[in-house]
Design a protein around this motif. Structure first.
Motif, short mmCIF file in Angstrom:
data_model
loop_
_atom_site.label_atom_id
_atom_site.label_comp_id
_atom_site.label_asym_id
_atom_site.label_seq_id
_atom_site.Cartn_x
_atom_site.Cartn_y
_atom_site.Cartn_z
N GLY A 52 4.42 -2.98 -11.44
CA GLY A 52 2.99 -2.66 -11.30
C GLY A 52 2.42 -1.58 -10.39
N MET A 53 1.75 -0.65 -10.80
CA MET A 53 1.10 0.42 -10.02
C MET A 53 -0.52 0.60 -10.23
N THR A 54 -1.12 1.62 -9.75
CA THR A 54 -2.61 1.47 -9.90
C THR A 54 -3.01 1.17 -11.14
N ASN A 55 -2.30 1.74 -12.19
CA ASN A 55 -2.72 1.74 -13.45
C ASN A 55 -2.53 0.28 -14.21
N GLU A 93 6.90 3.76 1.11
CA GLU A 93 7.11 5.29 1.00
C GLU A 93 8.10 5.56 0.24
N ASN A 94 8.22 6.76 -0.25
CA ASN A 94 9.21 7.29 -1.26
C ASN A 94 10.08 8.38 -0.79
N LYS A 95 9.86 8.78 0.69
CA LYS A 95 10.80 9.81 1.10
C LYS A 95 11.30 9.40 2.68
N LEU A 150 14.36 -7.63 -8.78
CA LEU A 150 14.35 -6.56 -9.44
C LEU A 150 12.93 -5.70 -9.43
N MET A 151 13.06 -4.47 -9.63
CA MET A 151 12.10 -3.60 -9.55
C MET A 151 12.11 -2.61 -10.69
N THR A 152 10.92 -2.36 -11.44
CA THR A 152 10.78 -1.45 -12.22
C THR A 152 9.57 -0.62 -12.01
N ILE A 153 9.79 0.71 -12.55
CA ILE A 153 8.77 1.68 -12.64
C ILE A 153 8.38 1.67 -14.17
N ALA A 154 7.15 1.18 -14.64
CA ALA A 154 6.99 1.16 -16.01
C ALA A 154 6.38 2.38 -16.46
N VAL A 197 3.29 -5.79 -6.14
CA VAL A 197 2.48 -4.69 -6.59
C VAL A 197 2.53 -3.64 -5.74
N ARG A 198 2.85 -2.31 -6.13
CA ARG A 198 2.77 -1.14 -5.32
C ARG A 198 1.57 -0.23 -5.85
N VAL A 199 0.85 -0.36 -5.12
CA VAL A 199 -0.48 0.57 -5.31
C VAL A 199 -0.73 1.33 -4.44
N GLY A 200 -0.72 2.81 -4.85
CA GLY A 200 -1.26 4.03 -3.93
C GLY A 200 -2.66 4.48 -4.33
N THR A 201 -2.86 5.09 -5.53
CA THR A 201 -4.09 5.68 -5.67
C THR A 201 -5.12 4.86 -5.69
N GLY A 202 -5.03 3.58 -6.26
CA GLY A 202 -6.02 2.66 -6.16
C GLY A 202 -6.69 2.23 -4.88
N MET A 221 11.03 0.82 1.21
CA MET A 221 11.36 2.25 0.67
C MET A 221 11.29 2.03 -0.93
N ILE A 222 10.59 2.66 -1.64
CA ILE A 222 10.13 2.36 -3.08
C ILE A 222 10.81 3.68 -3.91
N GLY A 223 11.11 4.70 -3.08
CA GLY A 223 11.69 5.82 -3.98
C GLY A 223 13.17 5.97 -4.09
N ALA A 265 -6.42 9.96 -4.93
CA ALA A 265 -5.37 10.59 -5.58
C ALA A 265 -4.63 11.46 -4.59
N ARG A 266 -3.43 11.82 -5.03
CA ARG A 266 -2.51 12.58 -3.85
C ARG A 266 -2.69 13.94 -4.23
N ASN A 267 -2.39 14.79 -3.05
CA ASN A 267 -2.58 16.10 -3.35
C ASN A 267 -1.15 16.63 -2.82
N ALA A 270 0.94 -1.31 -0.09
CA ALA A 270 -0.16 0.15 -0.14
C ALA A 270 0.91 1.34 -0.13
N VAL A 271 0.92 1.75 -1.13
CA VAL A 271 1.82 3.13 -1.14
C VAL A 271 1.12 4.32 -0.75
N SER A 272 1.63 4.65 0.49
CA SER A 272 0.77 5.64 1.28
C SER A 272 1.62 7.18 1.26
N LYS A 273 2.55 7.38 0.40
CA LYS A 273 3.18 8.56 0.27
C LYS A 273 2.23 9.76 0.12
N THR A 274 2.48 10.97 0.79
CA THR A 274 1.64 11.93 0.99
C THR A 274 0.25 11.90 1.89
C1 LIG Z 1 3.81 6.68 -6.01
C2 LIG Z 1 4.54 5.37 -6.46
C3 LIG Z 1 3.68 4.09 -6.66
C4 LIG Z 1 2.17 4.10 -6.52
O1 LIG Z 1 1.60 4.99 -7.71
P1 LIG Z 1 -0.06 4.72 -8.06
O2 LIG Z 1 0.09 5.21 -9.37
O3 LIG Z 1 -0.51 5.79 -7.17
O4 LIG Z 1 -0.26 3.57 -7.52
C5 LIG Z 1 4.35 3.06 -6.96
N1 LIG Z 1 5.68 2.99 -7.23
C6 LIG Z 1 6.30 4.02 -6.96
C7 LIG Z 1 7.90 3.96 -7.05
C8 LIG Z 1 6.09 5.38 -6.59
O5 LIG Z 1 6.80 6.37 -6.49
#
Ligand SMILES: *Cc1c(COP(=O)(O)O)cnc(C)c1O
Length: 231
Positions: free
Chosen positions: A200-203, A54-56, A157-161, A216-221, A75-77, A225-227, A31-35
């Protein structure tokens, strides 16, 4: 809303597992809880969530201090070397290792705490200029080079698509990361285990699960939405 969101994400992960003949237990939802404020994380915790991403560094340590101790923090960031010391004994996994110097710093700080830090190597599979991560062709040599560090353990391994409207477009990105992990696993390097695939992220997390994601790293879902203006 949080409860419904969690249920919906859970359902979609199960669907993707079923479709691809995988076991639900083999996929960890982060559960990506940043912000998001501590109260929101507590609410998710009360609904059973135990793995947060979290990414910070500062945000992670603040939340760590105010929430229950059985939470697993990831730590994902992008991580700066001078901040490794603040999180080294607080996180289960660092997803974003992409330089030798960062790996060496993590190793050194882990040694100070007499622990072994679990890490993933971040790969820029789609070779986007704006992204962190190693080029796919660099990963093999990179892993050989850090494999001898005694206080880190490569776990995968990790990737941000790329951001795409249609998640199907990222299917080959996920498949490529999986192929890379299979190639590395075949080499059987000591102290290296590439069983985790964080992708894999929300989208696009359903497609990622179908292609072999184990995290899978899911925040928005989950949280909506983050502000960023509020942070
Ligand atoms: C913010 C973030 C996510 C989550 O993104 P969403 O599209 O909100 O699910 C996943 N991975 C990384 C590295 C992020 O920074």
């Amino acid at each position: 809303m949080l409860k419904e969101n969690l249920e919906s994400v859970e359902e979609k992960i199960q669907e993707a597992c079923k479709k691809s003949g995988r076991n639900r237990e083999d996929v960890t939802l982060i559960a990506v809880s940043k912000t998001k404020p501590v109260e929101t994380l507590q609410e998710a915790y009360d609904l059973g969530v135990r793995v947060f991403g979290e990414n910070k560094v500062q945000e992670l340590t603040e939340k760590y201090d105010s929430l229950p101790k059985d939470i697993h923090w990831h730590m994902i960031g992008h991580l700066q070397r001078n901040k490794v010391k603040y999180i080294i004994d607080k996180v289960d996994l660092i997803h974003s290792v992409d330089s030798i110097r960062l790996a060496e710093t993590i190793d050194k700080e882990a040694q100070k705490h007499d622990l072994i830090a679990n890490i993933l190597v971040e790969v820029n599979v789609a070779k986007e200029e704006s992204k962190f991560g190693l080029m796919p062709e660099e990963v093999d040599g990179f892993i050989d080079e850090i494999a001898n560090l005694k206080h880190i353990q490569v776990k995968g391994l990790m990737t941000i698509a790329p951001f795409v409207e249609n998640p199907e477009k990222n299917r080959t990105v996920f498949a490529d990361l999986r192929k890379l992990s299979v190639d590395i696993a075949k080499k059987n390097v000591d102290n290296v285990n590439v069983s985790i695939l964080s992708m894999g992220m929300t989208n696009d997390y359903q497609v990622a699960v179908e292609e072999g994601a184990t995290m899978v790293r899911v925040g928005t879902g989950i949280f909506g939405a983050r502000n960023y203006a509020q942070v």
